[in-house]
Every structure is written in C-alpha cells, then in structure tokens.
Design a protein around this motif. Structure first.
Motif: not given
Length: 741
Positions: A252-258, A675-680, A689-695
């Motif tokens: 669900l999280n990744f579906a929302l993101m994409f 980038v803005a979404v991932f940095l949050t 989530p930190k690891e995912m967001g930065i990568i």
C-alpha cells in the motif's frame, strides 16, 4: 546506408490516419459523461474494498519461500507445536529480586501465560525452564507461545497481544513481547506510521511544486485526480488479491508513492503538450473543436510516450517477481496495480477532462516575476506556433539557454558529470548488504526491549536461536557436529516426533551478524543428509542469500528489457543503449552515497540513526527496479520529444534543444516533487524510511540533473544524425512508431 537515408526511410511516408491513441483521446474528449460514469463505476467497485486495506494486508512474508528454513518452519508447525521462527516470546524481567523468590513476578508470569493461552492463534504455552529459558541470575524469564496460525496471523497476534502484556508490568517488573513475529509487528507499525506522516508532510511541498510547474491552480489539481484514482483502484485491487495470496502492508505504501509520482509525471507531460497544441490553434474559431483536435494531437505524441513509459515501468517492476518472497512480490504487485490504474486514467479520464476544460486549464493562473519570464533578445526562442506558450515560461527559457551551452561545450559538461558520478559511485565497490538488525526497531518498542533483555541474560546469539531438525537415527551424530562447531554456544536437545528430532541451537554471535550466516552455511554442509536448519536467523540469512543471488539476474533483465523497449519505441540502437546504460550511473552513485551514510555511519548523528554496518539487503534489488522504472520514464519523455522533432526537421541539434526545453521542464518538475517526497522519508524517525528516502532522493536528483539534462543531451549533440541511425535490416524488423503528428 547513411543516417540521413535511414531517417528518411523512417519518416517519409504517406500521411497517416489518426492512430489508436489519437482516436481514443478524441473520443474521450467528446464523451466526458461516459468516461466519468465508467471511472465512477470502477472506483465504486474497487473503492468499496479500499477501507479494508490495512486490516486485510499482511505483516509478514519476508522470507525465501523455497528455502530450507521455511521448510523447517512447516515441519515444526506440524510436528512440534509451532515452536519455531514465528513463535511468540514474552520476556519477564525482575529488577529487584530473582523471579522464583518474587510472588509478584510469579503472578505476572501466570497472567501472561493465560493471555497467551486464550489466543486461538497460540498452540501451546511453555513456561520458563531453568537452564533453558530462565537466566542464571534468575532475573529474566522467557515464556514461549507456539504458533498455531501462519506467519501473517502470528504478526497480527503480536499486534493484539503487545499492549495487554505490557499492562501487566509493575514498577519493578517489565513485560515485553519479542520474537520474530513481534519484531515484524513493531517494524510494520512504526515504519508504516512514519511513512504515512512523511507522505502527509510532503503534500504542502508537492502542491507548491505542482502549482509552480503547471502555472495554474486548475492544472495543478489534475495529478491529484490521477493519484486518487490510482490509489483507490490499487487499494481495492490489493484487498481482492488477498483472496488469492497474502499481500504485504508495504504494498500500500509503495502503491501510494508511485500513484503520486506517475500521476504528476503523466499529467505534467500531457498538460504541457496539450497547452502547446491548443496554442497552435489559437485562430481556430470553434474553441470546443480546437480543444478536441489538440487532444488528438497530444495523445498521438505525448500519449504514445506515456503508454510506452507505463509499459517500461511495469516491465521493470515485474523483474522483482523473480524473488521468491511474498513480501517483495506483493510490493511489486501493489506498485504495478497503481501504475495500471494511473496509466488507464491518464489515457482516458485526463483527455476527457482536458477536452472539456480547453483554455480553462489555465484558470487560476500563477504569475511569476517578470524577471523570470523576460526574454532577452540575445536568446530568442523559435517562433513556431507550438512555442507560443513556451516563450512565456521562465523554465523553458532557462532550459533553452542550457541546451545552447551544452551545444557549445559538450565535452566539458560531460566530463564534469562523469567525474561527479564517478566519485559518488566509487564507494559502491565496498558496499555490504545484510538483513536488518535490531537497530531498525526504535529502542522504546517492546520487541527491541525484550530482545536486549534476552541478550543480556542469555548471550548475543540467544535471540537468533536456530531450530535444527534431524532424523532421529542421526541425532547422536548431529549433536556431535553441533557441540563441536566454533559458532555454537549451546545445543539443547528437545523432543522427537514423526521421525524428527528437534534441537535448539544458540549461536555465539548476533542474529544479523555475518558470522551467524557463515555458521548456518557451515552446518548445512556438515550435518547429516536430510537435516534442516530453521529459525528466524536462518530465514533472514536465506532471504539475504536469495536477494544477493538474484540481484545480478534482475539487473541483467532490467538492462536487456529496457534496451529492447527503447529500441522499439525510438528505433535507434545507439540512443537505446545510452538511455539504458546511463540509468545505472545514477543508481550506482546513489548506492555509493548510501554506503557512506548507512554502512560507514557518516551523517548518522545529523540524521539521528544507529548505523548497522551494512545496507539492507533488499535495497539494491527492489530500489534498483523502482529507480530504473522512474529513470526510463524520464528517458522516454525526453527522447520521444527529440525523436519527434528530429523526424519533423531532420536537424539533430535543434531536436535536442527543443526536447530539452519542452520535456526538460517535465523532468525537472516531476523530479523536484519526487525528491521532496523522498526527503520527508529521510527525515522520519525509523531507519528503514531514512534509508529508502535518501537512496531514492539522491538517485532521482542525480538522474534528472546529471543524466537527463546533461549526459543524454550531450550524447545527442556529439552523435548528431548517428544518434538516430538504424541499419536497414533493423528498420524493416522494428515497428514504425512515430511520435510526430
């Protein structure tokens, strides 16, 4: 055959009848009510299931379903009351007295045992036993609860039991639920909540970037329409999918993101091209017909690129299905469902809405300062009708100038980018991966508190206890191998049943330590034939091994299939090869940065996390597939525009600059939102989530800035007509796909 001749064979033909996408766009633009009713019906059916999504999705599935450890878990569930990897453990710790001498601690143990026994998902409750589950100092006791249900239901059991058990604690006695099921329960709850918070925090930034990118409030709302349709459709479809196989809550999280990312990408690309097509018909008296004609042209060009983009994203994500893990497969499924929904809405619902809006798509216009939009005479833009809107855009002017700079200094620009990417990617050669350690669980969570207490009382290997199953006839030999192995602290013989003997084995090292994995591999070669090694540590090790072994295969398929799709879409081997290979550069640089931060611990204080000494094992494979899909998205937007203008003019340099000016805006805006979404996510509390967001943020930033806005334009500049050359035999084989109207 020369490049020009090959190009002519591709582009010189009789006027074509409107293609399928153009006809679909025109039909949608003239049948808004029908399209709306159809989508409302889809949303009503799938949306009715969406509210159940969080309760229906599962929290486990992080395993290699084909592994020996999962086979061992099945045997233990059937013949040994489920006292294996998914069993629950309740740690009772008395701070002031030995448990055996404290009536209050005895009452708490009895109440905790009753709570466990009352749960229908628990098969058996095993009381603390001296020398096995009662520490030498008598201060720590472990109650075991066998798993009567599957792994997903045991995670739900941990969800339900954590708080009632914690309420049994007193000022001097703590009660913590731990074990693998409890770890995944806490991991899912903490990280899922953090990701939702991050997504909510990212919305204001997203809206700001959308308004600036689209230039009007009405147009900025269109991606949100696609996102909503994609999310509701994907959520409902995921719930229905649970009737076939378990689906991870992370899907669900990744579906929302994409859904958000692609909704923005596709809407921005289509709206920009629609505006240009509409501006070219400014003199057409029938404004309604002008909008319909503009939609037909837009769908024949941008719509075709979006369709190919959607296919490439789906193909990239389908490679994750090679990993025999329910969690990974269902996460890929969730993203793919959102991609299908957003793509379908982009090709039908968005043209219908744009056809009705027409010029009103610019309603709520946002005016930028004149200094951002003033066009100096020294840098004139082409005066074609299609550029009427572009001349008013400050970003297009900037990109137009940038394209001119790249034309004049291609080697300098490319050299600087190669140096930067090379420096960032160099650390990836020392990248280590592993399954997550206890550090990914916040210290205040029950599962981690219990884990720490078990380590203190029984040794570092106790939380990663292995279950060794061996044929009864080989029990003596198996005991000899276990007691003689340097990686084993203790081997505790258990019961026998159905021809099996179960032995509880405590390693000398932590569950996530590489030495524990080496011990498991060594024992599997030395134990008698037919023996099985299970337990949470073994399951993590087997999944790590599966991910490592399949990562080269997945990346090979990503490269091969990506090349094939770009070749079919663009008709040029050189540019298809450049488009695919450059994807790897930004991904390698992102993981080089990840190695420095998460493996070596740089910036750990600033980002407030405890480094594990490695990057999570799923990151290269899963994030690599995700990033390849996003990068191919941007590649097609840029190169399809270049192909279109090259087919129309035959001038490779002007095609490059025009594509950079028009589609470059889409890449910059879409990448800015992502980038803005991932940095949050990078600023959220938990480590995952930190690891995912930065990568993801680093990869998207580098891909948009370095690859799509510098390297690919430089490749087009340096190769000229050769960029679009294809041998005659290949031209005859490939379909004649054109992005011009």
């Amino acid at each position: 055959m020369s490049a020009a001749t090959t190009t002519a064979s591709r582009t010189t033909s009789q006027p074509e009848s409107p293609g399928g996408l153009a006809r679909l766009g025109r039909w949608s633009a003239t049948h808004l009510r029908v399209v709306l009713l159809l989508w409302l019906a889809v949303i009503a059916v799938l949306g009715a299931f969406a509210p159940r999504v969080e309760s229906a999705l599962s929290g486990a599935g992080w395993q290699d379903s084909t592994s020996q450890s999962v086979q061992a878990r099945a045997v233990i569930a059937r013949d040994f009351s489920g006292l294996g990897a998914t069993a629950l453990q309740v740690v009772v710790h008395d701070n002031h007295a030995p448990i055996a001498a404290d009536p209050a601690a005895q009452r708490i143990i009895a109440r905790a045992s009753d709570l466990l026994a009352a749960d229908p998902r628990v098969s058996v409750v095993v009381a603390p036993e001296a020398g096995v589950s009662l520490s030498k100092d008598g201060a720590t006791a472990v109650i075991q609860a066998g798993a009567k249900a599957n792994a997903n239901d045991m995670v739900r059991a941990a969800d339900d039991l954590t708080k009632p058990l914690a309420r049994l604690a007193t000022g001097s006695i703590t009660v913590n639920l731990t074990g693998d099921s409890a770890l995944w329960s806490d991991f899912n709850q903490v990280n899922h909540a953090a990701m939702i918070r991050s997504e909510v925090l990212s919305w204001p930034v997203t809206m700001l970037v959308l308004v600036l990118a689209f230039g009007s409030l009405v147009a900025a709302g269109l991606p949100l329409m696609l996102t909503l349709v994609g999310l509701l459709s994907a959520a409902g479809a995921l719930v229905l999918s649970t009737h076939i196989a378990p689906v991870s809550i992370w899907a669900l999280n990744f579906a929302l993101m994409f859904a958000l990312a692609l909704g923005i990408d596709y809407a921005l690309f289509l709206v920009v091209r629609f505006r240009a097509a509409l501006a070219a018909r400014a003199d057409q008296p029938d404004r309604r017909q002008a909008a319909v004609d503009a939609i037909g042209e837009t769908m024949a060009t941008a719509g075709k690129a979006i369709a190919f983009s959607g296919v490439t994203v789906l193909v990239s994500l389908s490679t994750v299905l090679l990993v025999p893990s329910p969690a990974f497969r269902s996460m890929a499924l969730g993203i793919m469902l959102s991609v299908v929904a957003v793509l379908a809405a982009t090709l039908t619902l968005l043209p219908a809405v744009l056809g009705r809006l027409g010029h009103r798509v610019d309603a709520g216009r946002v005016r930028l300062p004149r200094r951002l939009t003033r066009r100096p005479a020294a840098h004139p833009l082409p005066s074609t009708a299609n550029e009427a809107v572009a001349r008013k855009r400050g970003l297009e002017l900037l990109l137009h100038r940038w394209g001119g700079l790249l034309s004049r200094r291609p080697w300098i620009a490319a050299g600087l980018v190669v140096i930067v990417l090379g420096v960032l990617a160099w650390p990836v050669l020392g990248l280590r991966t592993g399954m997550p350690s206890i550090a990914i669980i916040p210290a205040d969570q029950s599962a981690r508190a219990g884990y720490v207490q078990v380590v203190s009382a029984f040794g570092p290997g106790a939380p990663g206890e292995l279950q060794v199953l061996t044929p009864v006839a080989d029990q003596t030999r198996t005991n000899a191998v276990l007691t003689g192995d340097r990686g084993i602290a203790a081997a505790i013989p258990g019961s026998t049943n159905a021809g099996w003997a179960l032995i509880q084995v405590i390693p000398t090292t932590d569950a996530s330590a590489p030495a524990t994995g080496a011990t498991i591999d060594r024992l599997r070669t030395e134990l008698p034939s037919g023996s099985l090694i299970g337990g949470a540590a073994a399951e993590n090790h087997d999944l790590d091994t599966a991910l490592s072994s399949r990562t080269p295969l997945v990346f090979g398929l990503l490269i091969g299939l990506g090349f094939l799709l770009l070749l079919i879409a663009l008709g040029s081997p050189l540019i298809a090869f450049a488009g695919v290979i450059t994807n790897l550069a930004s991904i390698a640089a992102a993981f080089g940065v990840a190695k420095l931060i998460f493996q070596d611990g740089h910036l750990s204080g600033l980002l407030h996390f405890q480094p594990q000494g490695f990057v999570d094992a799923w990151a290269p494979l899963f994030f690599g597939a995700m990033l390849t899909g996003v990068a191919m998205d941007y590649t097609l937007f840029l190169l399809s525009a270049a192909r279109e203008h090259y087919d129309a003019t035959g001038d490779p340099q002007e095609a490059m600059r025009t594509a950079l000016r028009t589609s470059g805006r889409v890449v910059v805006a879409a990448a800015g939102v992502m980038v803005a979404v991932f940095l949050t996510f990078a600023l959220s509390g938990p480590l995952a989530p930190k690891e995912m967001g930065i990568i993801l943020a680093v990869a998207v930033f580098l891909d948009a800035l370095c690859i799509r806005l510098i390297i690919l334009p430089v490749v087009l500049r340096l190769t000229g007509h050769g960029a679009w050359y294809a041998p005659a035999w290949l031209t005859r084989v490939l379909p004649n796909i054109r992005f011009s109207h």
